[in-house]
Design a protein around this motif. Structure first.
Motif, short mmCIF file in Angstrom:
data_model
loop_
_atom_site.label_atom_id
_atom_site.label_comp_id
_atom_site.label_asym_id
_atom_site.label_seq_id
_atom_site.Cartn_x
_atom_site.Cartn_y
_atom_site.Cartn_z
N ILE A 79 0.85 -1.20 0.00
CA ILE A 79 0.00 0.00 0.00
C ILE A 79 0.88 1.25 0.00
N GLY A 80 1.91 1.22 0.84
CA GLY A 80 2.79 2.39 0.93
C GLY A 80 3.51 2.67 -0.37
N VAL A 81 4.07 1.61 -0.98
CA VAL A 81 4.86 1.81 -2.20
C VAL A 81 3.95 2.23 -3.35
N PHE A 82 2.78 1.61 -3.47
CA PHE A 82 1.91 1.98 -4.58
C PHE A 82 1.33 3.37 -4.40
N SER A 83 1.03 3.76 -3.15
CA SER A 83 0.57 5.14 -2.93
C SER A 83 1.65 6.10 -3.36
N ALA A 84 2.89 5.82 -2.94
CA ALA A 84 3.99 6.72 -3.26
C ALA A 84 4.19 6.81 -4.77
N LEU A 85 4.13 5.66 -5.44
CA LEU A 85 4.31 5.66 -6.90
C LEU A 85 3.22 6.48 -7.56
N TYR A 86 1.98 6.27 -7.11
CA TYR A 86 0.89 7.02 -7.74
C TYR A 86 1.07 8.51 -7.52
N LEU A 87 1.37 8.89 -6.27
CA LEU A 87 1.49 10.31 -5.96
C LEU A 87 2.65 10.95 -6.70
N GLU A 88 3.77 10.22 -6.84
CA GLU A 88 4.94 10.81 -7.49
C GLU A 88 4.84 10.79 -9.01
N ASN A 105 10.27 10.02 -1.24
CA ASN A 105 11.59 10.65 -1.33
C ASN A 105 12.50 9.86 -2.25
N ALA A 106 12.47 8.52 -2.08
CA ALA A 106 13.36 7.68 -2.89
C ALA A 106 12.99 7.78 -4.37
N ILE A 107 11.67 7.79 -4.66
CA ILE A 107 11.23 7.87 -6.05
C ILE A 107 11.56 9.23 -6.65
N GLY A 108 11.38 10.27 -5.83
CA GLY A 108 11.68 11.62 -6.30
C GLY A 108 13.16 11.83 -6.57
N ALA A 109 14.01 11.01 -5.91
CA ALA A 109 15.45 11.17 -6.09
C ALA A 109 15.97 10.47 -7.33
N VAL A 110 15.12 9.70 -8.02
CA VAL A 110 15.55 9.07 -9.27
C VAL A 110 15.69 10.17 -10.32
N PRO A 111 16.84 10.29 -10.97
CA PRO A 111 17.05 11.42 -11.88
C PRO A 111 16.01 11.43 -13.00
N PRO A 112 15.45 12.62 -13.32
CA PRO A 112 14.46 12.71 -14.39
C PRO A 112 15.03 12.28 -15.73
N VAL A 163 3.89 2.71 -17.31
CA VAL A 163 4.07 1.59 -16.39
C VAL A 163 5.45 0.96 -16.57
N GLN A 164 5.89 0.89 -17.82
CA GLN A 164 7.23 0.33 -18.06
C GLN A 164 8.30 1.25 -17.48
N VAL A 165 8.11 2.55 -17.63
CA VAL A 165 9.08 3.49 -17.05
C VAL A 165 9.18 3.25 -15.55
N VAL A 166 8.02 3.11 -14.91
CA VAL A 166 8.01 2.94 -13.45
C VAL A 166 8.63 1.62 -13.04
N PHE A 167 8.19 0.53 -13.65
CA PHE A 167 8.62 -0.78 -13.16
C PHE A 167 9.99 -1.20 -13.67
N HIS A 168 10.41 -0.69 -14.84
CA HIS A 168 11.74 -1.08 -15.33
C HIS A 168 12.83 -0.17 -14.80
N HIS A 169 12.50 1.07 -14.50
CA HIS A 169 13.57 2.02 -14.19
C HIS A 169 13.42 2.70 -12.85
N VAL A 170 12.25 3.31 -12.61
CA VAL A 170 12.12 4.11 -11.40
C VAL A 170 12.14 3.24 -10.15
N LEU A 171 11.31 2.20 -10.14
CA LEU A 171 11.20 1.38 -8.93
C LEU A 171 12.52 0.67 -8.59
N PRO A 172 13.21 0.04 -9.55
CA PRO A 172 14.49 -0.59 -9.19
C PRO A 172 15.49 0.40 -8.61
N LEU A 173 15.52 1.62 -9.15
CA LEU A 173 16.48 2.60 -8.65
C LEU A 173 16.07 3.13 -7.28
#
Lengths: 431, 255
Positions: free
Chosen positions: A230-239, A306-313, A327-337
């Motif tokens: 719940i926490g991670v998906f909320s953060a992903l959605y909000l960011e 914070n962690a998601i926001g720190a992934v370089p644009p 979705v690919q951007v999020v799951f292939h790049h943002v989330l792993p970083l």
């Protein structure tokens, strides 16, 4: 152009401040340099002192816990001479092989036989009062392993009562210590399996930590399974998806506030909602986990954002420009970083939840639970609540149990953090 | 020069960031066989305009594009246009090299993989080799494809990004000041590469460096304050500009 750079009229004496080349060797310059070095040194010493002080506190805590709590893992045993053949136990060897052996032995009066044996063996120093409540259970196990004991004389090591246990370990009253000295040849030490494998008991020698440890494990499991996704998906959605407007600002402020709400209030909320409205079982690990998840989710949301926001644009741009869908951007790049940062936040949240007592008191997890929970809905307690309950107990035997339980809690915490650090290092990307 | 229809056409394009208008009524044709350079002082909107061509401005909150942009006659901003496919057809290379923090192989293989362009593992390896070869990087990295893309030098990283862009076989490649973060040697390599890629892909390059525009492009567009001042053959723009402002910029009067 070039003309304006040169002053045409001579400058008056008042305006001209004579600038000589700086002399770095004057006394005042040297003093400045000395002061600067002194300030550097002072700051370094201050920092070092702070680190040493906190390390000393930690060492003191650990050392004092180990010194007091180590005894909690050890039990004192007394060699009890038994003659079960003469005790007149009404039980056949066939009954001992079935699943109803425990019942048969209890019905046959084994407990009384053990007490009688103690009265006979140690008549002047306390008799049956010297034995732990668990003593006859130990005899029962021995008989089940070796039914031949019913027909012969034997000596079995059984745990002693809390009073004698403390005296043998060097505490207690003078009178108890004298008894311990008298009985010393018959006394021995051994690993307290009841403590590691049992649940709470009114007799400190029988009290175990496994019930609370299992309760904590089940509760943490529920908390992690709810709060992390719940926490991670909320953060992903909000960011990544939510537009920036007044509503999302409001949500952000609310999440920050939720993370700062005192935990007892989450306990009251859990009491009102999960027990009051949904009639979930009282004292259950499920409800404890739900309540702690309410508390932990905002912490994870904030850390994950914070962690998601720190992934370089630029990484998002790169993926998008290749035709990756959101979705690919999020799951292939943002989330792993962002994962290492998210895991760090999750550790902090879970560690807080593991040590939490107040909200669990509100939903009934402070009850006396004498059996480890089998299911999520069974009555359970957790480590910090167990520590609280034992530290509150008047019996002297619970002092070392409290310290031993604290050691178990700290080991659990360290194991959890160690696992999280291992996971974080595994997912860490080297740039 | 050629009578083939232009690869991309833009007509009457306006771009707004909130209330601020960043691009004013720009019309441009991009030809398949040419390298087209956008030049102009900082903040003149040339990068903004470039990013409208593959809809990279979509993700900027408050950005709004009006006017008509077509790729092979297809309306880029039509409701039916699939942005994901558009960006696969119109690739992009950015100002700062931005390889993924993954291996060199994975960097190049990512695009073909998400679009399902490779039929097999061997096919994918072939695509990676061909893209790296075209980007002039193969000989430098063929022995260390498993190393992180971020461990390469700046110039190599930028060529890796170009390899990554051409791995999905785009029709147009947009380059947003691809050399501004590189040293002169790396810049020369990239310029050579642009020469080699010309013809295979329609290339649009934004640059601050007028010599670079003169060296690599056949067509040049001069932007100033969000407007297209002049657009024509590079040789004409640099030797015989029609507009006074173009002449001032090229001769270094401002910018």
């Amino acid at each position: 152009m070039s003309k304006s750079l040169v002053p045409e009229a001579p400058v008056s004496a008042a305006q001209s401040v004579e600038r000589r080349p700086t002399d770095w060797r004057t006394a005042s310059m040297q003093r400045r340099v000395r002061q600067r070095y002194a300030a550097e040194r002072r700051f370094r010493w201050l920092g070092l002192a702070a680190v040493v002080a906190s390390a000393a506190f930690l060492l003191f805590l650990l050392a004092s816990m180990l010194a007091r709590g180590a005894g909690g893992f050890v039990e004192t045993r007394i060699a009890l001479p038994l003659d079960l053949a003469r005790a007149g136990l009404d039980v056949t060897p066939a009954q001992l092989r079935g699943p109803r052996a425990d019942l048969a032995l209890a019905g046959a009066g084994l407990e009384r036989a053990v007490d009688t044996a103690a009265e006979t063996a140690f008549p002047r120093v306390g008799g049956a009062a010297l034995l732990s409540d668990a003593a006859w259970l130990r005899v029962r196990e021995a008989v089940k392993r070796d039914p031949g004991l019913l027909g012969r004389r034997a000596t079995i090591d059984v745990p002693v009562a809390s009073r004698l246990d403390i005296a043998f370990k060097g505490g207690g009253t003078r009178a108890d210590r004298a008894i311990a000295r008298t009985l010393a040849p018959q006394l021995s030490r051994g690993l307290n399996r009841d403590f590691l494998g049992g649940a709470d008991s009114t007799d400190p020698t029988r009290a175990g930590i496994w019930g609370a440890l299992k309760g904590s494990l089940l509760t943490m499991l529920v908390t992690l399974l709810l709060a992390f996704p719940i926490g991670v998906f909320s953060a992903l959605y909000l960011e990544e998806y939510a537009p920036r407007n007044r509503w999302t600002d409001l949500i952000e402020v609310s999440i920050n506030n939720l993370a700062a709400v005192p935990s007892i209030i989450f306990g009251l909320l859990g009491l009102a909602v999960f027990l009051g409205t949904f009639h979930m079982p009282r004292s259950a690990a499920l409800v404890g986990g739900l309540t702690l998840a309410l508390m932990t989710t905002p912490v994870i949301v904030i850390a994950a954002r914070n962690a998601i926001g720190a992934v370089p644009p630029s990484i998002r741009d790169a993926a998008r420009a290749l035709g990756a869908s959101p979705v690919q951007v999020v799951f292939h790049h943002v989330l792993p970083l962002a994962l290492p940062g998210i895991l760090t936040g999750t550790i902090i949240g879970m560690a807080r939840a593991l040590g939490e007592t107040a909200p669990l008191l509100m939903i009934g997890m402070r009850a006396f639970i004498a059996a480890p929970p089998e299911r999520l809905t069974d009555p359970a307690t957790v480590l910090p609540v167990q520590i609280f309950l034992w530290s509150d107990d008047v019996q002297a035997g619970f002092v070392e149990k409290t310290s031993a339980a604290i050691i178990v809690l700290l080991v659990f915490l360290l194991a959890m953090n160690g696992l999280a650090i291992y996971l974080r290092n595994r997912f860490e990307t080297r740039w | 020069m050629s009578n083939a229809p232009p690869k991309m056409t833009a007509s009457g394009v306006d771009v707004f960031y909130g209330a601020k208008q960043a691009i004013r009524n720009v019309s441009i044709d991009v030809r398949q066989e040419d390298v087209t350079a956008f030049i102009g002082p900082s903040g003149c909107g040339k990068s903004t305009f470039l990013r409208t061509l593959n809809r990279m401005n979509d993700t900027i909150p408050g950005a709004r594009v009006s006017g008509d942009i077509r790729l092979d006659g297809e309306d880029v901003y039509a409701k039916t246009m699939d942005v994901v496919q558009l960006r696969a057809r119109v690739g992009m290379v950015f100002q700062k090299p931005n390889p993924f923090p993954k291996s060199i192989f994975e960097n190049v293989a990512y695009g073909p993989r998400i679009h399902g362009l490779a039929r097999s593992r061997a096919d994918l390896a072939q695509i990676v080799e061909r893209s790296l070869t075209r980007a002039g990087l193969w000989n430098e990295v063929k022995d260390r494809l498993g190393d992180s893309g971020t461990a390469l030098s700046g110039g190599q990283q930028q060529r890796l990004c170009i390899a990554r862009a051409i791995a999905v076989d785009p029709e147009v490649i947009l380059m947003d000041e691809p050399c501004s973060a590189l040293d002169p040697v790396a810049t020369a390599r990239i310029e050579e590469l642009i020469h080699d890629l010309r013809g295979r892909y329609a290339i649009v390059i934004v640059t601050h460096n007028m010599q670079q525009a003169a060296r690599v492009s056949q067509r040049t567009a001069f932007f100033h304050l969000g407007q297209l001042v002049e657009y024509g053959d590079t040789s004409d723009i640099f030797t015989n500009p029609r507009e006074e402002r173009t002449k001032d910029y090229i001769t270094g009067r401002y910018g």
